[in-house]
Design a protein around this motif. Structure first.
Motif, PDB file in Angstrom:
ATOM      1  N   ASN A  34      24.039  12.308  10.124  1.00  7.99           N
ATOM      2  CA  ASN A  34      23.697  11.243   9.032  1.00  7.99           C
ATOM      3  C   ASN A  34      22.911  11.569   7.469  1.00  7.99           C
ATOM      4  OD1 ASN A  34      23.677   8.262  10.547  1.00  7.99           O
ATOM      5  ND2 ASN A  34      21.929   9.035  11.921  1.00  7.99           N
ATOM      6  N   LYS A  90      21.497   5.259   7.220  1.00  8.18           N
ATOM      7  CA  LYS A  90      21.542   4.588   8.227  1.00  8.18           C
ATOM      8  C   LYS A  90      21.209   5.329   9.703  1.00  8.18           C
ATOM      9  CE  LYS A  90      25.584   2.975  11.172  1.00  8.18           C
ATOM     10  NZ  LYS A  90      26.960   3.226  10.760  1.00  8.18           N
ATOM     11  N   SER A 129      23.627   3.402  15.007  1.00  9.15           N
ATOM     12  CA  SER A 129      25.191   3.185  14.644  1.00  9.15           C
ATOM     13  C   SER A 129      25.308   1.788  15.774  1.00  9.15           C
ATOM     14  CB  SER A 129      26.114   4.220  15.395  1.00  9.15           C
ATOM     15  OG  SER A 129      25.273   5.537  13.467  1.00  9.15           O
ATOM     16  N   SER A 140      23.606  -0.632  14.598  1.00 10.79           N
ATOM     17  CA  SER A 140      23.934  -0.316  12.737  1.00 10.79           C
ATOM     18  C   SER A 140      22.246  -0.450  12.188  1.00 10.79           C
ATOM     19  CB  SER A 140      24.796  -0.795  12.121  1.00 10.79           C
ATOM     20  OG  SER A 140      25.980  -0.472  12.749  1.00 10.79           O
TER      21      SER A 140
END
Length: 351
Positions: free
Chosen positions: A167, A186, A189, A192
């Motif tokens: 990330n 972020k 995932s 998210s």
């Protein structure tokens, strides 16, 4: 905590604060950032409000509190390594008694930030099952350690991710309502999860001198806004009221490995000292450590030599003045009359 509060109030009401009022320091970028934060808060699933562990009440942005109170929120009291652990625990109990999730952290410690992330995941457990994308927003006044916390979170998350799925820090533009002035990472995932960083924002006017002094001491407000000498006197008053210099008594009598004459109170000896001219072992850290010890010795010596009553405000101010004279010799700062130094700083206050 009540004793510490009384000490702070007494220090803030001393004569050197005469003429002070509301502290006004609200640069244009803060006004824009404040509006942006309010807009984004509507989208946040959880708010991490970072405060300074040394001043957990004064480092709150009071203008945002009504909005934050309606959000899922965690108080992160950062810089716990600089705070008194006994007082820190009492603050944690205080916030828990107010039904507020609170954790003390060191933003530079991986284990400390990992504990915070665990609490974040726990608080989002219910929302995770309902929302495909979650936003965690980090807010706080300037210099409470938001960026350090964000960077630590990024390192932790990156270390957990596969090499091919690292990330990266990014401006979270594609998310609804989030523009380039608020950036983030972020961190997950599935689902998210984004952690959004925000600029440090103060209230437009800090209503009382004590809060302004505390914020200046911890770096949230520029020294020049309150006045450097005013800040120094406030800090010295707190130390003297709490009799903190007596804790350093051992330093007054302890023999150092280096030549003690390097820190002779005589200004010429001090200026000519090889210890002063050359940093030991070319190490900045050792140099700073030596200076800290010399400051402690100086404050302790002046406190122990003071024969008057520190409970008397005028006599306490006399002690503070003598300590400032001694500290100027330690730091080789030329003496300037108070009025000359602070004539401009008084203009920055509104009665």
């Amino acid at each position: 905590m009540r004793g510490l509060a009384r000490a702070g109030k007494r220090a803030s009401e001393m004569a050197f604060n005469a003429g002070g009022g509301a502290v006004n320091w609200f640069p244009g970028h803060m006004a824009a950032a404040s509006r942006a934060i309010r807009d984004r808060l509507k989208l946040a699933d959880l708010v991490l409000e970072v405060r300074d562990a040394r001043i957990p009440l004064s480092s709150a942005n009071e203008d945002l509190q009504p909005v934050l109170a309606s959000k899922r929120r965690i108080l992160a009291l950062n810089k716990k390594d600089l705070a008194n652990p006994n007082i820190m625990n009492r603050w944690l109990h205080h916030f828990e008694s107010c039904k507020q999730d609170c954790i003390s952290i060191n933003a530079h410690s991986t284990s400390s930030v990992s504990q915070l992330l665990g609490l974040v995941e726990f608080k989002l457990k219910e929302a995770i099952s309902k929302e495909p994308t979650l936003l965690v927003m980090v807010v706080g006044v300037p210099n409470v350690g938001k960026s350090a916390l964000i960077n630590s979170i990024h390192r932790i998350v990156t270390s957990r991710s596969p090499v091919q799925d690292k990330n990266k820090r990014a401006t979270v533009g594609p998310l609804p309502g989030v523009t380039q002035d608020i950036a983030g990472y972020k961190i997950s995932s599935q689902p998210s999860i984004y952690v959004l960083d925000t600029p440090g924002v103060l209230v437009p006017s800090i209503p009382d001198m004590e809060t302004g002094l505390k914020l200046a001491l911890t770096g949230a407000v520029k020294d020049s806004v309150v006045g450097e000498e005013r800040i120094a006197k406030y800090l010295l008053s707190l130390l003297n009221i709490r009799k903190t210099p007596l804790h350093w008594e051992r330093l007054v009598y302890r023999r150092e490995q280096f030549n003690e004459d390097a820190f002779n109170s005589n200004e010429k000896d001090y200026r000519d000292s090889p210890r002063r001219r050359r940093r030991p072992n070319n190490s900045d850290a050792l140099y700073v450590q030596d200076m800290v010890m010399e400051v402690q010795r100086t404050l302790c010596s002046t406190f122990m030599d003071f024969a008057d009553n520190t409970e008397d405000e005028n006599e306490l101010e006399s002690l503070i003045d003598s300590q400032l004279v001694a500290l100027r010799k330690v730091f080789r700062i030329p003496h300037k009359p108070f009025d000359e130094t602070h004539e401009q700083s008084f203009c920055l206050f509104q009665n």
